[in-house]
Motif scaffolding. Structure first.
Motif, PDB file in Angstrom:
ATOM      1  N   ALA A 114       0.817  -1.212   0.000  1.00  0.00           N
ATOM      2  CA  ALA A 114       0.000   0.000   0.000  1.00  0.00           C
ATOM      3  C   ALA A 114       0.854   1.266   0.000  1.00  0.00           C
ATOM      4  O   ALA A 114       0.522   2.250  -0.662  1.00  0.00           O
ATOM      5  CB  ALA A 114      -0.925  -0.005   1.210  1.00  0.00           C
ATOM      6  N   ASN A 115       1.967   1.235   0.715  1.00  0.00           N
ATOM      7  CA  ASN A 115       2.803   2.432   0.818  1.00  0.00           C
ATOM      8  C   ASN A 115       3.718   2.615  -0.395  1.00  0.00           C
ATOM      9  O   ASN A 115       4.619   3.446  -0.367  1.00  0.00           O
ATOM     10  CB  ASN A 115       3.630   2.385   2.102  1.00  0.00           C
ATOM     11  N   GLY A 116       3.492   1.828  -1.433  1.00  0.00           N
ATOM     12  CA  GLY A 116       4.282   1.987  -2.645  1.00  0.00           C
ATOM     13  C   GLY A 116       5.546   1.161  -2.671  1.00  0.00           C
ATOM     14  O   GLY A 116       6.150   0.975  -3.725  1.00  0.00           O
ATOM     15  N   GLN A 117       5.944   0.664  -1.495  1.00  0.00           N
ATOM     16  CA  GLN A 117       7.137  -0.170  -1.446  1.00  0.00           C
ATOM     17  C   GLN A 117       6.788  -1.598  -1.857  1.00  0.00           C
ATOM     18  O   GLN A 117       5.727  -2.104  -1.496  1.00  0.00           O
ATOM     19  CB  GLN A 117       7.691  -0.160  -0.022  1.00  0.00           C
TER      20      GLN A 117
END
Lengths: 155, 243
Positions: A114-117
């Motif tokens: 979700a956090n792009g990582q």
């Protein structure tokens, strides 16, 4: 053609086929086509195509990267090879020999969190230990490292 | 084939007292002693603890399976070269024992793999190539039971036996040629000295048992072959099928 020379010819042909098959297995580039696992660098280098597909990732548990939640049986660590690292997330207790610096092969999928990582979601965590077998040094209890690691670092 | 039958019969009649069973007895004694020695003398490994001791059965089984397949290869080659029935029977005996030891290697490896690696099985190169080796020799034994004509059976078996034995260097080198889960071969450099000697003694014990099994199986095969040949000769002389 006499029967003996025909037999010899058959044997020679069979021998050539066998030698060719053997040579192909040795030098035919099997390694570049069929690999058992990808290294972190290879996984990342595959770019977009590697996401959400079943792959194996192999490397070393990056020292100091283990985060173990004993209550939720939730494990996070980084797999390292050289200077490249991939974050791995896994559910359930790891095999007994899991520890900092141990070799591992994980089966699962590389997904975007979700956090792009990006995170490698492991379905199966396997230990790849070395060919070294050593008695513990003085004062060191076997498997104690595992216990201290797993019990101690619950976040 | 009359000459070879006479020679086989003569060899059995003139044979001195058979020492083969004593190889087996010695093998069992050494194996029991070696296992006790291994369990008592070796300290737990720093990573896998007492699970390290599975090494004392898994590795001897693997090493001796390779030796048995070397016997298969040599006997098969000599059969193709000289056509002597005895070489075919020796190859078949060694193949049976080799297949058994490979099956043991796989089973013991799985028992070792589950608590250490975390899985019973995975399709990585060392395990896969060993499974191929095992199934090739199972196929070899099935093939033999399906072909009745001795010469044809021996020729086909020799070719399959050689192909199967060619797998041995592939299995051995698999951990160096490809990426595997299985670790590299250990050596005295990577093994504490408290582990090397129990391993060696256990390997010798299994080797004695293997030698016993191959020789015993070979003797039995020669006896069966001789009886068949004698029955054939009797039939040809019109003495009927009194077997």
């Amino acid at each position: 053609m006499s029967s003996t020379s025909r037999k010899a010819a058959t044997l020679t042909i069979a021998g050539v086929i066998v030698a060719a098959a053997f040579g192909y297995m040795m030098f035919g580039g099997l390694e570049s086509n069929v690999v058992y696992f990808l290294t972190p660098a290879e996984l990342v280098a595959r770019g977009e195509g590697v996401y959400d597909r079943a792959v194996r990732l192999g490397g070393q548990v990056a020292p100091g990267s283990v985060q173990w939640d004993a209550n939720a049986l939730d494990l996070k660590f980084r797999v390292r090879e050289g200077t490249h690292e991939v974050v791995v997330h896994s559910k359930g207790a790891p095999p007994q020999m899991f520890r900092d610096g141990m070799g591992v092969v994980v089966e699962g999928k590389y997904v975007r969190a979700a956090n792009g990582q990006s995170v490698f979601e492991s379905k199966n965590l396997m230990i790849k230990h070395s060919e070294e077998y050593r008695a513990p040094k003085d004062g060191q209890m076997p498997q104690e490292m595992y216990k201290s690691l797993i019990k101690g670092v619950s976040s | 084939m009359g000459v070879s039958v006479d020679r086989l019969v003569a060899a059995r009649v003139t044979a001195p007292r058979d020492p083969t069973p004593w190889i087996g007895v010695l093998g069992i004694v050494v194996l029991v002693a070696a296992q006790v020695y291994g369990v008592i003398s070796s300290p737990p490994d720093r990573d896998m603890g007492h699970l390290q001791k599975i090494m004392y059965v898994h590795v001897p089984a693997a090493w001796n399976a390779m030796l048995a397949f070397l016997v298969v290869a040599l006997a098969s080659l000599r059969y193709l070269w000289k056509g002597r029935p005895a070489d075919d029977l020796l190859a078949a005996s060694a193949a049976e024992v080799g297949a058994l030891l490979t099956g043991l290697t796989l089973a013991l490896g799985m028992i070792w793999g589950k608590p250490t690696w975390g899985v019973w099985w995975t399709w990585e190169p060392r395990l896969t190539s060993t499974a191929v080796l095992f199934f090739m020799f199972v196929a070899y034994l099935i093939l033999r039971s399906f072909v009745d004509d001795f010469e044809r059976r021996a020729q086909w078996s020799a070719v399959v036996g050689l192909l199967g034995a060619l797998n041995v260097p592939i299995v051995y080198m698999s951990v160096r040629w490809w990426r595997t889960l299985h670790q590299l071969q250990s050596s005295p450099m990577t093994l504490d000295s408290s582990y090397t000697w129990p391993l060696r003694v256990n390997a010798v014990a299994v080797m004695l048992l293997m030698a016993f099994a191959i020789v015993h199986r070979y003797r039995t095969a020669v006896t069966e072959y001789t009886a068949d040949e004698l029955a054939d000769h009797a039939a040809l002389r019109g003495e009927g099928n009194r077997v």
